[in-house]
Design a protein around this motif. Structure first.
Motif, PDB file in Angstrom:
ATOM      1  N   ARG A 180      -7.154   7.565   5.628  1.00  0.00           N
ATOM      2  CA  ARG A 180      -6.121   8.576   5.892  1.00  0.00           C
ATOM      3  C   ARG A 180      -5.318   8.222   7.130  1.00  0.00           C
ATOM      4  N   ARG A 181      -5.996   7.780   8.177  1.00  0.00           N
ATOM      5  CA  ARG A 181      -5.304   7.458   9.427  1.00  0.00           C
ATOM      6  C   ARG A 181      -4.320   6.303   9.240  1.00  0.00           C
ATOM      7  N   LYS A 226       0.830  -1.204   0.000  1.00  0.00           N
ATOM      8  CA  LYS A 226       0.000   0.000   0.000  1.00  0.00           C
ATOM      9  C   LYS A 226       0.865   1.254   0.000  1.00  0.00           C
ATOM     10  N   LEU A 227       1.937   1.205   0.746  1.00  0.00           N
ATOM     11  CA  LEU A 227       2.855   2.332   0.820  1.00  0.00           C
ATOM     12  C   LEU A 227       3.496   2.573  -0.545  1.00  0.00           C
ATOM     13  N   ALA A 228       3.899   1.499  -1.209  1.00  0.00           N
ATOM     14  CA  ALA A 228       4.503   1.611  -2.531  1.00  0.00           C
ATOM     15  C   ALA A 228       3.511   2.171  -3.544  1.00  0.00           C
ATOM     16  N   GLU A 229       2.250   1.756  -3.417  1.00  0.00           N
ATOM     17  CA  GLU A 229       1.222   2.242  -4.332  1.00  0.00           C
ATOM     18  C   GLU A 229       1.021   3.741  -4.181  1.00  0.00           C
ATOM     19  N   VAL A 230       1.001   4.205  -2.945  1.00  0.00           N
ATOM     20  CA  VAL A 230       0.825   5.636  -2.702  1.00  0.00           C
ATOM     21  C   VAL A 230       2.045   6.414  -3.207  1.00  0.00           C
ATOM     22  N   ALA A 231       3.244   5.860  -2.997  1.00  0.00           N
ATOM     23  CA  ALA A 231       4.454   6.526  -3.484  1.00  0.00           C
ATOM     24  C   ALA A 231       4.426   6.663  -5.002  1.00  0.00           C
ATOM     25  N   LYS A 232       3.939   5.635  -5.707  1.00  0.00           N
ATOM     26  CA  LYS A 232       3.813   5.708  -7.164  1.00  0.00           C
ATOM     27  C   LYS A 232       2.827   6.795  -7.565  1.00  0.00           C
ATOM     28  N   LEU A 233       1.717   6.889  -6.834  1.00  0.00           N
ATOM     29  CA  LEU A 233       0.735   7.926  -7.126  1.00  0.00           C
ATOM     30  C   LEU A 233       1.335   9.316  -6.944  1.00  0.00           C
ATOM     31  N   MET A 234       2.154   9.476  -5.921  1.00  0.00           N
ATOM     32  CA  MET A 234       2.812  10.763  -5.691  1.00  0.00           C
ATOM     33  C   MET A 234       3.754  11.102  -6.841  1.00  0.00           C
ATOM     34  N   GLU A 235       4.553  10.116  -7.284  1.00  0.00           N
ATOM     35  CA  GLU A 235       5.489  10.337  -8.383  1.00  0.00           C
ATOM     36  C   GLU A 235       4.754  10.706  -9.667  1.00  0.00           C
ATOM     37  N   ALA A 236       3.549  10.152  -9.848  1.00  0.00           N
ATOM     38  CA  ALA A 236       2.799  10.384 -11.086  1.00  0.00           C
ATOM     39  C   ALA A 236       1.955  11.656 -11.046  1.00  0.00           C
ATOM     40  N   ASN A 237       1.827  12.279  -9.883  1.00  0.00           N
ATOM     41  CA  ASN A 237       0.992  13.474  -9.736  1.00  0.00           C
ATOM     42  C   ASN A 237       1.769  14.560  -9.013  1.00  0.00           C
ATOM     43  N   ARG A 251       4.983  15.250   4.167  1.00  0.00           N
ATOM     44  CA  ARG A 251       6.424  15.512   4.157  1.00  0.00           C
ATOM     45  C   ARG A 251       7.116  14.690   3.075  1.00  0.00           C
ATOM     46  N   TYR A 252       6.717  13.443   2.930  1.00  0.00           N
ATOM     47  CA  TYR A 252       7.304  12.588   1.890  1.00  0.00           C
ATOM     48  C   TYR A 252       6.961  13.139   0.498  1.00  0.00           C
ATOM     49  N   TYR A 253       5.701  13.537   0.307  1.00  0.00           N
ATOM     50  CA  TYR A 253       5.241  14.083  -0.972  1.00  0.00           C
ATOM     51  C   TYR A 253       6.024  15.344  -1.326  1.00  0.00           C
ATOM     52  N   LEU A 254       6.244  16.195  -0.320  1.00  0.00           N
ATOM     53  CA  LEU A 254       7.035  17.405  -0.548  1.00  0.00           C
ATOM     54  C   LEU A 254       8.436  17.038  -1.021  1.00  0.00           C
ATOM     55  N   GLY A 255       9.029  16.002  -0.411  1.00  0.00           N
ATOM     56  CA  GLY A 255      10.362  15.564  -0.817  1.00  0.00           C
ATOM     57  C   GLY A 255      10.388  15.084  -2.254  1.00  0.00           C
ATOM     58  N   VAL A 256       9.355  14.363  -2.678  1.00  0.00           N
ATOM     59  CA  VAL A 256       9.264  13.897  -4.065  1.00  0.00           C
ATOM     60  C   VAL A 256       9.252  15.087  -5.024  1.00  0.00           C
ATOM     61  N   ARG A 257       8.454  16.083  -4.695  1.00  0.00           N
ATOM     62  CA  ARG A 257       8.341  17.262  -5.564  1.00  0.00           C
ATOM     63  C   ARG A 257       9.622  18.082  -5.580  1.00  0.00           C
ATOM     64  N   LEU A 258      10.258  18.217  -4.426  1.00  0.00           N
ATOM     65  CA  LEU A 258      11.492  19.000  -4.369  1.00  0.00           C
ATOM     66  C   LEU A 258      12.655  18.276  -5.051  1.00  0.00           C
ATOM     67  N   SER A 305      -4.572  15.322  -2.757  1.00  0.00           N
ATOM     68  CA  SER A 305      -4.723  15.489  -1.316  1.00  0.00           C
ATOM     69  C   SER A 305      -4.521  14.148  -0.627  1.00  0.00           C
ATOM     70  N   LEU A 306      -4.302  14.183   0.674  1.00  0.00           N
ATOM     71  CA  LEU A 306      -4.120  12.949   1.438  1.00  0.00           C
ATOM     72  C   LEU A 306      -5.366  12.070   1.339  1.00  0.00           C
ATOM     73  N   GLY A 307      -6.552  12.701   1.339  1.00  0.00           N
ATOM     74  CA  GLY A 307      -7.783  11.939   1.206  1.00  0.00           C
ATOM     75  C   GLY A 307      -7.883  11.238  -0.139  1.00  0.00           C
ATOM     76  N   GLU A 308      -7.489  11.935  -1.210  1.00  0.00           N
ATOM     77  CA  GLU A 308      -7.514  11.338  -2.543  1.00  0.00           C
ATOM     78  C   GLU A 308      -6.530  10.178  -2.649  1.00  0.00           C
ATOM     79  N   LEU A 309      -5.338  10.344  -2.068  1.00  0.00           N
ATOM     80  CA  LEU A 309      -4.342   9.270  -2.080  1.00  0.00           C
ATOM     81  C   LEU A 309      -4.863   8.034  -1.354  1.00  0.00           C
ATOM     82  N   ALA A 310      -5.475   8.258  -0.209  1.00  0.00           N
ATOM     83  CA  ALA A 310      -6.000   7.141   0.586  1.00  0.00           C
ATOM     84  C   ALA A 310      -7.114   6.405  -0.168  1.00  0.00           C
TER      85      ALA A 310
END
Length: 367
Positions: A255-256, A226-237, A272-279, A243-248
């Motif tokens: 979200r929790r 699940k964590l890997a799936e969310v990380a892929k979504l972050m990389e693709a967007n 914080r992780y998402y910010l790191g991906v973007r930066l 938003s965190l709700g959309e990712l969940a």
């Protein structure tokens, strides 16, 4: 190949098939080695010189690899060069590591219908010459953004390698070996490419459709899918962050639960992780493209250049403008009096005592 299988055939019927490796300053040795070694072993198994290769640089000058080692090429670039296949080998800071001389020479080779290839970040050089316009292109993830932003006519993808008509492109590391095995398999049959992989103790030939991993994902996937799936979504967007709700929701979790997974396995919140991906993407764009800071802020999903600069300085410890100005100074490789050597013939001579020498004989010849 993804198109017709005879598209990597040489422009002439000569033997051996002539391959030129164009070495760009700060190229990666592993990419060069894994591209040339399959040719050496093909000759060994055939017991004849199916392939001949030369290492090339501007003016025949020594060139420094990314690990600091200096390599003496076989020859310089000449206007009358005519290769069947030219492979651009690049590595670090590719945007600033080549000149118009290499670009002009590559265009000459294209007019002579040589197959043009690249490994690691070499696709950027081919793209700069306009030689990938309209072609599908694979490249190391570190320079994909630079190609996407500067050369919109290039059809970038995240595949390990791509063979299409008179172009071959791939990522770095050991992937060039798999691209070359695919190339040899198309020219001589799968039996030869399999035999080469056995000699390399390679238990699986990777396919053209395989995707290069996004940084950190292999470790994440083994721990928490699940964590890997969310990380892929972050990389693709990145340009329009979710938003965190959309990712969940897209990952099929709450979200929790998502926050707990990130804190437990990565020690940070999802935001914080998402910010790191973007930066991190912004950092590559600052170093590899001429996009303005305002443009990069927009590409990486920041509401303004001011907000982007503040986040970048706080996370990276320096301003975006400083990052851009921090270009590596050019390094002149030391002179070397050694002359060129006929690499393919010498390799064939050294292999003549091996038990596998000549195993395939004429079966490995060109169609």
């Amino acid at each position: 190949m993804s198109t017709k299988t005879d598209s990597c055939e040489p422009p002439s019927a000569r033997t051996p098939y002539q391959v030129g490796f164009l070495l760009i300053d700060k190229f990666t040795l592993i990419a060069l080695a894994t591209a040339v070694e399959p040719l050496r072993v093909a000759n060994q198994l055939a017991g004849s010189e199916l392939y001949s290769w030369k290492l090339l640089t501007v003016g025949g000058a020594p060139v420094r690899a990314s690990d600091g080692m200096v390599v003496m090429p076989d020859a310089g670039l000449r206007d009358d060069d005519q290769f069947d296949l030219v492979i651009v080998v690049a590595g670090l800071d590719v945007v600033h590591s080549f000149s118009t001389v290499e670009v002009r020479w590559l265009k000459q080779q294209a007019r002579r219908h040589a197959v043009l290839a690249s490994v690691c970040t070499g696709a950027y050089v081919l793209a700069s010459a306009g030689l990938l316009d309209g072609y599908a292109c694979s490249a190391h993830w570190e320079c994909l953004e630079a190609i996407q932003e500067k050369f919109p006519r290039v059809q970038t993808n995240n595949r390990l390698f791509t063979l299409q008509e008179e172009r071959m492109t791939c990522t770095g590391g050991t992937v060039p070996m798999h691209m070359m095995l695919r190339f040899l398999g198309l020219r001589h049959g799968r039996e030869l490419s399999n035999a080469i992989s056995y000699i390399f103790i390679c238990d699986r030939l990777r396919e053209e459709s395989d995707q290069q991993p996004v940084p950190m994902l292999p470790r994440l996937a083994s721990a928490q899918p699940k964590l890997a799936e969310v990380a892929k979504l972050m990389e693709a967007n990145i340009e329009e962050p979710l938003s965190l709700g959309e990712l969940a929701t897209l990952a099929g979790t709450s979200r929790r639960q998502l926050e707990r997974l990130f804190l437990k396995h990565l020690g940070c919140t999802p935001s914080r992780y998402y910010l790191g991906v973007r930066l991190n993407r912004a950092r590559r764009l600052l170093k590899q493209t001429s996009c303005s800071i305002v443009e990069i802020a927009s590409i990486c999903g920041f509401v303004s250049a001011t907000h982007f600069s503040r986040c970048y300085r706080r996370t990276m410890g320096r301003a975006p403008r400083q990052e851009r100005m921090d270009a590596w100074p050019p390094t002149d490789p030391p002179a070397d009096d050694g002359g060129p050597s006929p690499s393919s013939r010498e390799a064939l001579r050294l292999a003549s005592t091996e038990s596998t020498y000549g195993t395939f004989g004429k079966r490995a010849g060109s169609r």
